[in-house]
Design a protein around this motif. Structure first.
Motif, PDB file in Angstrom:
ATOM      1  N   UNK A  53       0.828  -1.205   0.000  1.00 18.00           N
ATOM      2  CA  UNK A  53       0.000   0.000   0.000  1.00 18.00           C
ATOM      3  C   UNK A  53       0.868   1.263   0.000  1.00 18.00           C
ATOM      4  N   UNK A  54       2.037   1.200   0.641  1.00 17.03           N
ATOM      5  CA  UNK A  54       2.917   2.366   0.658  1.00 17.03           C
ATOM      6  C   UNK A  54       3.461   2.676  -0.733  1.00 17.03           C
ATOM      7  N   UNK A  55       3.443   1.688  -1.628  1.00 15.44           N
ATOM      8  CA  UNK A  55       3.928   1.899  -2.991  1.00 15.44           C
ATOM      9  C   UNK A  55       2.896   2.587  -3.884  1.00 15.44           C
ATOM     10  N   UNK A  61       8.811   3.471 -10.453  1.00 11.45           N
ATOM     11  CA  UNK A  61       9.971   2.682 -10.077  1.00 11.45           C
ATOM     12  C   UNK A  61      10.460   3.153  -8.715  1.00 11.45           C
ATOM     13  N   UNK A  62      10.493   2.258  -7.769  1.00  9.29           N
ATOM     14  CA  UNK A  62      10.913   2.590  -6.414  1.00  9.29           C
ATOM     15  C   UNK A  62      12.106   1.724  -6.038  1.00  9.29           C
ATOM     16  N   UNK A  63      13.201   2.380  -5.680  1.00 10.86           N
ATOM     17  CA  UNK A  63      14.374   1.667  -5.188  1.00 10.86           C
ATOM     18  C   UNK A  63      14.340   1.683  -3.672  1.00 10.86           C
ATOM     19  N   UNK A  64      14.440   0.523  -3.072  1.00  5.63           N
ATOM     20  CA  UNK A  64      14.375   0.410  -1.619  1.00  5.63           C
ATOM     21  C   UNK A  64      15.567  -0.382  -1.095  1.00  5.63           C
ATOM     22  N   UNK A  65      16.052   0.015   0.055  1.00  5.71           N
ATOM     23  CA  UNK A  65      17.030  -0.785   0.785  1.00  5.71           C
ATOM     24  C   UNK A  65      16.364  -1.203   2.084  1.00  5.71           C
ATOM     25  N   UNK A  66      16.176  -2.482   2.247  1.00  9.84           N
ATOM     26  CA  UNK A  66      15.462  -3.029   3.390  1.00  9.84           C
ATOM     27  C   UNK A  66      16.447  -3.681   4.347  1.00  9.84           C
ATOM     28  N   UNK A  67      16.336  -3.362   5.633  1.00 12.69           N
ATOM     29  CA  UNK A  67      17.170  -4.025   6.631  1.00 12.69           C
ATOM     30  C   UNK A  67      16.681  -5.449   6.831  1.00 12.69           C
ATOM     31  N   UNK A  68      17.605  -6.394   6.826  1.00  8.09           N
ATOM     32  CA  UNK A  68      17.264  -7.775   7.124  1.00  8.09           C
ATOM     33  C   UNK A  68      17.513  -8.018   8.607  1.00  8.09           C
ATOM     34  N   UNK A  82      14.351  -3.156  -6.381  1.00  3.85           N
ATOM     35  CA  UNK A  82      13.735  -2.156  -7.243  1.00  3.85           C
ATOM     36  C   UNK A  82      12.342  -2.679  -7.561  1.00  3.85           C
ATOM     37  N   UNK A  83      11.332  -1.888  -7.234  1.00  4.27           N
ATOM     38  CA  UNK A  83       9.951  -2.329  -7.384  1.00  4.27           C
ATOM     39  C   UNK A  83       9.263  -1.497  -8.462  1.00  4.27           C
ATOM     40  N   UNK A  84       8.661  -2.179  -9.418  1.00  7.12           N
ATOM     41  CA  UNK A  84       7.857  -1.539 -10.456  1.00  7.12           C
ATOM     42  C   UNK A  84       6.408  -1.952 -10.202  1.00  7.12           C
ATOM     43  N   UNK A  85       5.766  -1.294  -9.235  1.00  7.87           N
ATOM     44  CA  UNK A  85       4.454  -1.789  -8.825  1.00  7.87           C
ATOM     45  C   UNK A  85       3.383  -0.725  -8.714  1.00  7.87           C
ATOM     46  N   UNK A  86       3.732   0.547  -8.613  1.00  6.65           N
ATOM     47  CA  UNK A  86       2.734   1.569  -8.324  1.00  6.65           C
ATOM     48  C   UNK A  86       1.607   1.582  -9.357  1.00  6.65           C
ATOM     49  N   UNK A  87       1.943   1.677 -10.621  1.00  7.54           N
ATOM     50  CA  UNK A  87       0.914   1.739 -11.658  1.00  7.54           C
ATOM     51  C   UNK A  87       0.092   0.457 -11.732  1.00  7.54           C
TER      52      UNK A  87
END
Length: 101
Positions: A53-55, A61-68, A82-87
């Protein structure tokens, strides 16, 4: 090449529910990273999550760095995605909502 038939209706229903639920965490997607030895998963390095939902309000195109995090909550590394999901998510949500008669 083996293909599996996956019924799409239950997936669409669950995605629609996750994107519209009052609970924001309902649209979290969890990613788990494992080490592999001899072609088999041997240990979990850590896990992280991204909220679909935040996307929705972001750019295409959203580049994210997620802590593991490990099982005890300690940071074990970072996962860059890299997420291509908004549209596609906005289009899906528009199609899945009931339209007034």
């Amino acid at each position: 090449d083996q293909r599996f038939e996956i019924p799409i209706e239950p997936i669409c229903e669950r995605l629609s529910t996750a994107l519209t639920a009052d609970d924001l965490t309902a649209s979290d997607v969890f990613l788990v990273v494992y080490t592999y030895v001899d072609g088999a998963a041997s240990a979990e390095l850590g896990s992280c999550h991204v909220n679909l939902r935040s996307l929705l309000g972001g750019s295409e195109e959203t580049d994210l760095t997620l802590e593991m995090l490990d099982e005890s909550g300690l940071v074990t590394g970072a996962l860059s995605i890299c997420v291509h999901a908004a549209l596609p998510l906005r289009e899906f949500l528009g199609r899945s909502r009931p339209h007034p008669a």
